[in-house]
Structure formats: structure tokens, C-alpha cells
Design a protein around this motif. Structure first.
Motif, short mmCIF file in Angstrom:
data_model
loop_
_atom_site.label_atom_id
_atom_site.label_comp_id
_atom_site.label_asym_id
_atom_site.label_seq_id
_atom_site.Cartn_x
_atom_site.Cartn_y
_atom_site.Cartn_z
N GLU A 1 42.84 49.87 48.86
CA GLU A 1 42.05 48.34 48.91
C GLU A 1 41.12 48.35 48.02
O GLU A 1 40.38 49.39 47.47
CB GLU A 1 41.74 47.90 50.27
N PRO A 2 40.57 47.06 47.39
CA PRO A 2 39.47 47.17 46.58
C PRO A 2 38.12 47.90 46.64
O PRO A 2 37.70 47.67 48.04
CB PRO A 2 39.45 45.46 46.12
N ALA A 3 37.36 48.10 45.94
CA ALA A 3 36.40 48.67 46.05
C ALA A 3 35.41 47.71 46.11
O ALA A 3 35.42 46.58 45.93
CB ALA A 3 35.79 49.88 45.08
N GLY A 4 33.92 48.21 46.75
CA GLY A 4 32.79 47.25 46.74
C GLY A 4 32.39 47.15 48.07
O GLY A 4 32.26 46.00 48.70
N PRO A 5 31.95 48.25 48.82
CA PRO A 5 31.70 48.20 50.04
C PRO A 5 30.27 47.54 50.29
O PRO A 5 29.36 47.33 49.23
CB PRO A 5 31.59 49.37 50.46
N VAL A 6 30.05 46.82 51.21
CA VAL A 6 29.02 45.98 51.52
C VAL A 6 28.25 46.75 52.76
O VAL A 6 28.52 47.17 53.83
CB VAL A 6 29.38 44.64 52.33
N ASN A 7 26.69 46.72 52.63
CA ASN A 7 25.91 47.47 53.37
C ASN A 7 25.66 46.58 54.75
O ASN A 7 24.75 45.61 54.58
CB ASN A 7 24.58 47.78 52.95
#
Length: 381
Positions: free
Chosen positions: A12-18
Motif C-alpha cells: 500500500e502507498p507510503a506516507g504514514p500519519v502520526n
């Protein structure tokens, strides 16, 4: 608040959210199991949600039939709700009180053609046949009984009345009202067409061609067990931002499959095309919506397609995305009178893995907070 960072499935696409840094306001971020209906009335509503997945949309009969209103798709929880779906002469039949549940769908086009399509569930076939006869008598009494008996070709189990419908500022439009008994079900159609009675009859014939096989696939709930019907059989509703009971409708607090969810879309034809591309499987509707898709990449493309449609069709203007979710959210300000809102509003969408989150309210900050809370809730489970 849920601490930690969002974890995405492989591929799945990257770009995690804190998640810890999200502004979720006072909105909940923890999933809440829904349990069973608990009463006959709530069970009838849950049965209506299930039934919606097996009700033909008018746009399947004619792709131009997409215009509608807030009640273009409507769960019918009791005979009292029939006044929202049927002519007064039909809504008050004696057998109506025995209906188990129902669903009503209607759409129109720019040429004043329209199809109102209602499916009602009864306890058994004999009660359904009796109700169908009473509905037919009511149809014959519409407009003071000015209509005439009409035959729908190849439909011996369908009774129909041909007449006209008065529209403000418009010439009368030819209309056919038809009633069909099918096992435990009664299907009621009101089709109008400026092209004449035969064109309206053809609409009725086609919707029955599509509808009756769908009903053969539906498994109705035993009326005695309605209170035991699960409200959230998939578990997705428990992970969807809950709606305040004062704002809930019979259509909300539900999870629909693709056909069912289309009944509540502004443009169901466009939505069907988007969802076919995204591999959409279900949509939860509560405070906002959560749409489950094939994977994260599909959800991101769905977001782009949906934003373009809302921007183009509803004059949406760009607004700040959700804080800390700048890479996976977009927001638009909408003028009054669009997307079901009579006043200006803010609309935001975001992805959370394979899910697409959508929410709308009168204030941008509130909408952003709801989307952030919804993201946290999905990622916490």
C-alpha cells in the motif's frame, strides 16, 4: 486518543500519519461494537438496510435517471412510512400494517421522465398477494379514479393503471402505476415518460426484469427474529465515526454493499464507474462515510476521481487539507444548495489504507477534525 503511527499493509502507498499529532477535537477515536437491533422497529430498519443491496436503481433502467433529492433512496421501517413513498390512495391499505420492511428508490431526468420503485417485504406469500390486491385498488383510485386499467406485456402477475401526472408549470405527463406480487414481496412502480404510456410501460417491464431475479437471491429475516438481527454484520460500522442519534436517519448507521450504497449517491452512474475501478466492496454511512476498496492504491485513485467530480459538478473551491494528513487528504468549500446541503459547507476526503473517508459539515475545522478522528479510529483497529 490513540497513540502511535499508522501501519499500512504491504504494497500500500507510503506516507504514514502520526496519529498522536492529529487534531480530532472531541470526536471519538475508539471503535464501538454495535450489537443487535434490540427491537422490532430497529430490526425492520436493519432489514431495510439489507434489502437495499437487492433493490434495482432507476439508473439501471435508464442511465439518464440520476437526478433526485434527500429521499431518492429510503428505508421503509413501517406502514406509516409508506406515505413517503406512495400515493395517498395506496399508502393506507389495511394489509400495510403487516409489512416487515421495505425500500424505496426514485430518480428523474431533465425531460420529466421518472421512475419510483418500491420493494416491500411481507411475512408470507399469501399476505403479499392480499396486499398487492389492495395496493392495486389504491392505484385505481389515484386522481379520483381517472386512470384506466393497463396491461404490462408478459406480466400476468402485474396489475397496472395508466393515467397522467400533473407537474407544476408543465403539461400532464403520461404515467403507469404497476403492482407486482412476487413470493413474499410486493413491488410497486410508478413510471412517467413524456414519450407516452408505452414508454412508461417499457420502464416498468425493464425494472421488473432486473428486480425479480435480485429478490430471488435475497434471504429475508424471520419476522419473529428482527430484534436479533445484527446491526453491523461486517464490523465496519463499529469502526465508523458514530452519528448523534438526533441527526441519524433510517438510512444511516448502516453498512451497504455496492448496489445499496449507490442509492445514496448524488450521481449513481458516475459512482458506479468509480467504484468499479476501485474494487469497492462496502460503504458505511454514519457521521460521514467510509468506503472499503481493493487496496490503498485504488483508494487514492478514488479520492482523486471523487474530488474532481465534486470540484467540477458542485463548484467546490480548494480549502486547507486535514492537519498532519496533507499527503492523503483534500478539502473543498462548497456553495449552498450542493451535495444535499442548503447552506455553504466544507467537504473533506482522505485515505486510510484501502479505505476512503468522506465527511461534510458547516465548518471546515469541524470537518477536518471528524476526518482525523475517523482516520485514527480505522487505524486503531
Amino acid at each position: 486518543m490513540v497513540d502511535g503511527s499508522a501501519q499500512r499493509a504491504a504494497g500500500e502507498p507510503a506516507g504514514p500519519v502520526n496519529i498522536a499529532q492529529l487534531d480530532v477535537g472531541n470526536f471519538p477515536t475508539t471503535p464501538a461494537p454495535m450489537g443487535v437491533a434490540g427491537s422490532k422497529t430497529q430490526g425492520a430498519i436493519a432489514e431495510g438496510h439489507r434489502l437495499a443491496n437487492y433493490v434495482t436503481g432507476p439508473w439501471e433502467v435508464d442511465p439518464s435517471l440520476v437526478s433526485g433529492a434527500m429521499t431518492s433512496g429510503l428505508v421503509l421501517k413501517s406502514s406509516g412510512a409508506l406515505t413517503l413513498a406512495l400515493a395517498a390512495e395506496m399508502a393506507s391499505i389495511p394489509s400495510g400494517s403487516s409489512m416487515v420492511a421495505g425500500f424505496h428508490a426514485w430518480r428523474k431526468n431533465a425531460n420529466n421522465a421518472a421512475l419510483e420503485h418500491t420493494v416491500l417485504v411481507f411475512p408470507d406469500g399469501e399476505v403479499a398477494k392480499t396486499a398487492a390486491r389492495e395496493f392495486s385498488d389504491g392505484a385505481a383510485a389515484i386522481n379520483g379514479g381517472s386512470g384506466s386499467a393497463h396491461t404490462i406485456a408478459g406480466r400476468p402477475d402485474t396489475t397496472a393503471v395508466a393515467g397522467t401526472m400533473e407537474l407544476a408549470g408543465q403539461p400532464p405527463v403520461p404515467r403507469v402505476t404497476a403492482v407486482t406480487a412476487h413470493e413474499r414481496y410486493v413491488v410497486i412502480d410508478s413510471a412517467r415518460s413524456p414519450d407516452g404510456i408505452e414508454a412508461a410501460s417499457a420502464m416498468v417491464n425493464k425494472v421488473l426484469d432486473l428486480q425479480l431475479p435480485l429478490l430471488d437471491k435475497f434471504t429475508p429475516t424471520d419476522p419473529a427474529k428482527l430484534a436479533d438481527l445484527p446491526v453491523d454484520a461486517t464490523g465496519l460500522l463499529a469502526r465508523t465515526l458514530p452519528i448523534d442519534i438526533s441527526r441519524a436517519t433510517v438510512n444511516s448507521r448502516a453498512v451497504y454493499e455496492r448496489r445499496g450504497a449507490l442509492h445514496f449517491q448524488t450521481d449513481p452512474v458516475a459512482a458506479a464507474q468509480r467504484w468499479e475501478k476501485s474494487g469497492m466492496t462496502s460503504q458505511a454511512i454514519s457521521d460521514g462515510s467510509v468506503t472499503e476498496n481493493r487496496d490503498g492504491e485504488a483508494a487514492e485513485q478514488l479520492l482523486k476521481d471523487l474530488v474532481k467530480e465534486v470540484r467540477d459538478k458542485e463548484q467546490g473551491q480548494p480549502a486547507a487539507p486535514v492537519k498532519q494528513m496533507e499527503t492523503n487528504s483534500q478539502c473543498l468549500k462548497l456553495p449552498g444548495g450542493t451535495s444535499g446541503s442548503p447552506r455553504p459547507s466544507a467537504w473533506c476526503v482522505a485515505t486510510a489504507g484501502r479505505y476512503l473517508i468522506a465527511n461534510q459539515s458547516g465548518q471546515l475545522l469541524e470537518t477536518q477534525q471528524k476526518v482525523a478522528a475517523q482516520y485514527a479510529m480505522l487505524m486503531a483497529s
